[in-house]
Design an enzyme around this catalytic site. Structure first.
Site, PDB file in Angstrom:
ATOM      1  N   LYS A   1      54.065 -22.986 100.418  1.00 37.83           N
ATOM      2  CA  LYS A   1      54.081 -23.756 101.659  1.00 37.83           C
ATOM      3  C   LYS A   1      53.288 -25.047 101.477  1.00 37.83           C
ATOM      4  O   LYS A   1      52.450 -25.133 100.582  1.00 37.83           O
ATOM      5  CB  LYS A   1      53.401 -22.938 102.774  1.00 37.83           C
ATOM      6  CG  LYS A   1      54.200 -21.748 103.264  1.00 37.83           C
ATOM      7  CD  LYS A   1      53.478 -21.072 104.429  1.00 37.83           C
ATOM      8  CE  LYS A   1      54.170 -19.816 104.886  1.00 37.83           C
ATOM      9  NZ  LYS A   1      55.506 -20.041 105.459  1.00 37.83           N
TER      10      LYS A   1
ATOM     11  N   ARG B   1      60.621 -10.108 105.483  1.00 33.25           N
ATOM     12  CA  ARG B   1      61.795  -9.231 105.545  1.00 33.25           C
ATOM     13  C   ARG B   1      61.818  -8.268 104.368  1.00 33.25           C
ATOM     14  O   ARG B   1      62.375  -7.172 104.475  1.00 33.25           O
ATOM     15  CB  ARG B   1      63.076 -10.086 105.618  1.00 33.25           C
ATOM     16  CG  ARG B   1      63.331 -10.949 104.410  1.00 33.25           C
ATOM     17  CD  ARG B   1      64.324 -12.074 104.695  1.00 33.25           C
ATOM     18  NE  ARG B   1      63.719 -13.126 105.522  1.00 33.25           N
ATOM     19  CZ  ARG B   1      64.349 -14.227 105.913  1.00 33.25           C
ATOM     20  NH1 ARG B   1      65.624 -14.434 105.581  1.00 33.25           N
ATOM     21  NH2 ARG B   1      63.744 -15.122 106.643  1.00 33.25           N
TER      22      ARG B   1
HETATM   23  N1  BES Z   1      55.301 -16.151 107.998  1.00 33.08           N
HETATM   24  C1  BES Z   1      56.367 -17.059 107.910  1.00 33.08           C
HETATM   25  C2  BES Z   1      56.970 -17.412 109.258  1.00 33.08           C
HETATM   26  C3  BES Z   1      56.098 -18.187 110.216  1.00 33.08           C
HETATM   27  C4  BES Z   1      56.240 -19.551 110.310  1.00 33.08           C
HETATM   28  C5  BES Z   1      55.232 -17.548 111.061  1.00 33.08           C
HETATM   29  C6  BES Z   1      55.482 -20.259 111.203  1.00 33.08           C
HETATM   30  C7  BES Z   1      54.469 -18.256 111.959  1.00 33.08           C
HETATM   31  C8  BES Z   1      54.603 -19.614 112.046  1.00 33.08           C
HETATM   32  C9  BES Z   1      57.483 -16.471 107.069  1.00 33.08           C
HETATM   33  O1  BES Z   1      57.104 -15.605 106.066  1.00 33.08           O
HETATM   34  C10 BES Z   1      58.191 -17.598 106.421  1.00 33.08           C
HETATM   35  O2  BES Z   1      57.591 -18.245 105.613  1.00 33.08           O
HETATM   36  N2  BES Z   1      59.443 -17.826 106.804  1.00 33.08           N
HETATM   37  C11 BES Z   1      60.224 -18.867 106.254  1.00 33.08           C
HETATM   38  C12 BES Z   1      61.558 -18.256 105.909  1.00 33.08           C
HETATM   39  C13 BES Z   1      62.457 -19.151 105.122  1.00 33.08           C
HETATM   40  C14 BES Z   1      61.878 -19.416 103.742  1.00 33.08           C
HETATM   41  C15 BES Z   1      63.804 -18.493 105.036  1.00 33.08           C
HETATM   42  C16 BES Z   1      60.379 -19.936 107.303  1.00 33.08           C
HETATM   43  O3  BES Z   1      60.518 -19.622 108.470  1.00 33.08           O
HETATM   44  O4  BES Z   1      60.305 -21.108 106.944  1.00 33.08           O
HETATM   45 MN    MN Z   2      56.635 -16.641 104.274  1.00 33.47          MN
END
Ligand code: BES
Ligand code: MN
Ligand code: ZN
Length: 499
Positions: free
Chosen positions: A278, A352
């Site tokens: 990230k 997931r």
């Molecule tokens: N934990 C994150 C989702 C999240 C984002 C929670 C913002 C709280 C605030 C999750 O694991 C994630 O990184 N999701 C990605 C998925 C994508 C790579 C398909 C996302 O939402 O960007």
């Molecule tokens: Mn994630």
């Protein structure tokens, strides 16, 4: 904070702050507010007539009795319009009054139950909501503060009822409110704790502590057991971390014959994204990626303490998602507990993966229903907004309605979203059975349809990514930080199933 109930006329109660209320548009107060008004020689009616007191929801007026009654201050909490009054409005009015009382330095607060009179809310619900408003709004996380808070701690909150016949109802509502809101605060503590103080191991210890306080059965499993179970998806995610993963199972009503209700919570104690790293900005918020797990621990704590006549199980897969020389990589293929193979397209879609193994494991119990909670997708926050509503997916519309109604009673909103088969097309893989990433469009639907692959029972998925944290300094029941979102809805869901 001590929560008490007392059978008295409110104007006779000794407290640093007495809380009564007023509906918007009321010219002549009734009930407890009228009794205090009379004792204060019409000071409340005078405020109304001057136009300074309107009864708007969230507004609080302060009066000083100057010896006319034993209390040091009287706070009049606005309830908003009587039409369409709900327990959530009682909760918010109580929260506003308690925050105000605390700001004035009150250590003891005595309040009537909001809305039980002209609000047409039943006395138990009014008592529950009023206590929840107090317990939730006075919460503060100070574990890492070395200086004292500017907010004075409130030592006692007393719910006062004039009618002796209503006392048992008021007492039981207050107790439900206290247990539920304190359990939400337990969840908030877990979430607010930074990741170096809330590793998978420490999260499991916190679950064990909650279990001990609430007469729950608790099992905590480590990496060997996880491997024996064939949980290859969870193992893939945890691979990049030096911290050991944990698989936590909490159980209430063990040995009961009926099929259990199961709550599953995503327990990523820190989500850096892994190799699909990230961006740095805002990454600190990813300590809250165990918000689903915290909600499950909190809900089980409450279910145990309420001793609901039900069989309820909480399941939490917990690990970190970090990049390292050992980390799982885009393109890797993982094998979930049920044999399904998963091509990893993006290591940041880790929630997931760990949930897949947990959902497979849940099938062992032949559940009546499984509800998972997860901070799963940023896409859900884009779709529904921040602190607006959680995404809700369900294999049955009745189940979705049941969750929405439980949420409505608690003031937590859920928006029903579709499990269209088209989403399944987006996670097709060339090399494995499915991928963990559906591409740019329909990201929420893809995440939910992915999870569905691992369920074989009535199931609902709650995407709470936009709900676990509040960024504003103050927000109704909350202050900046964790909200404990989901705990109260799960408890309400269970209480309704028990009724
Ligand atoms: N934990 C994150 C989702 C999240 C984002 C929670 C913002 C709280 C605030 C999750 O694991 C994630 O990184 N999701 C990605 C998925 C994508 C790579 C398909 C996302 O939402 O960007
Ligand atoms: Mn994630
Ligand atoms: Zn995550």
């Amino acid at each position: 904070m001590d929560i008490k109930t007392q059978n008295s006329a409110i104007q006779d109660v000794m407290a640093d702050a007495l809380v009564v209320n007023l509906f918007e548009g009321t010219q002549q107060p009734a009930g407890a507010t009228a009794a205090v008004d009379k004792a204060l020689d019409g000071a409340i009616t005078a405020l109304i007539q001057s136009g300074d007191l309107k009864g708007k929801l969230g507004k609080v007026s302060v009066l000083y009795p100057r010896g006319a009654i034993p209390a040091a201050r009287v706070l009049v909490a606005g309830l908003g319009k009587p039409e369409g009054f709900t327990p959530e409005k009682a909760r918010q009015a109580s929260a506003a009054a308690c925050k105000k009382a605390q700001a004035l330095g009150a250590k003891s607060i005595a309040s009537i139950a909001h809305g039980a009179g002209s609000g047409n809310v039943d006395a138990a619900q009014a008592a529950q909501a009023t206590v929840e408003g107090a317990v939730l709004s006075l919460y503060e996380f100070r574990a890492h503060k070395t200086k004292a808070s500017e907010r004075t701690p409130v030592d006692t909150f007393t719910l006062v009822e004039f009618d002796a016949a209503k006392m048992p109802t008021i007492e039981s509502g207050a107790k439900i409110g206290q247990i539920t809101a304190e359990s939400a605060n337990v969840a908030r503590n877990l979430i607010n704790q930074p990741a170096n103080f809330m590793t998978p191991t420490l999260l499991a210890e916190a679950a064990q502590k909650a279990a001990a306080e609430s007469n729950l059965h608790c099992k905590v499993y480590g990496p060997e057991w996880i491997r024996e179970q064939g949980m290859g998806a969870l193992l893939g995610v945890t691979q990049g971390s030096e911290e050991e993963p944990r698989f936590i199972v909490l159980e209430h009503g063990r040995g009961r014959s009926e099929k259990p209700i199961i709550f599953v919570g995503k327990g990523i104690t820190f989500d850096a994204g892994g190799i699909s790293l990230k961006q740095a900005e805002g990454m600190e918020a990813m300590k809250s990626d165990m918000g689903g797990a915290a909600a499950v621990v909190g809900a089980l704590r409450a279910v145990g303490q309420l001793d609901l006549p039900l069989h309820v199980i909480g399941i939490v897969p917990a690990c970190e998602n970090l990049p390292s020389g050992r980390a799982y990589k885009p393109g890797d293929v993982l094998r979930a507990r049920n044999g399904t193979t998963i091509e990893v397209i993006n290591t940041d879609a880790e929630g997931r993966l760990i949930l897949a193994d947990a959902l497979c494991y849940a099938a062992n119990y032949k559940p009546a229903v499984v509800i998972d909670l997860a901070t799963l997708t940023g896409a859900c926050v884009i779709a529904l907004g921040k602190n607006v509503a959680a995404g809700l997916f369900a294999t049955e519309d009745e189940l979705a309605a049941e969750i929405r109604q439980a949420g409505e009673a608690t003031g937590e909103k859920f928006w029903h979203m579709p499990l269209y088969p088209e989403y399944r097309e987006t996670i097709k893989s060339e090399v494995a059975d499915i991928t963990n990433h559906g591409g740019r469009f329909g990201g929420v639907g893809a995440s939910a349809i992915f999870l569905k692959e691992f369920t074989a029972y009535p199931w609902a998925h709650l995407d709470i990514a936009g709900m676990v944290l509040v960024d504003k300094k103050e927000d109704k029941l909350n202050i900046k930080g964790a909200t404990g979102f989901g705990v109260r809805t799960l408890v309400e869901f269970a209480r309704r199933r028990a009724a």
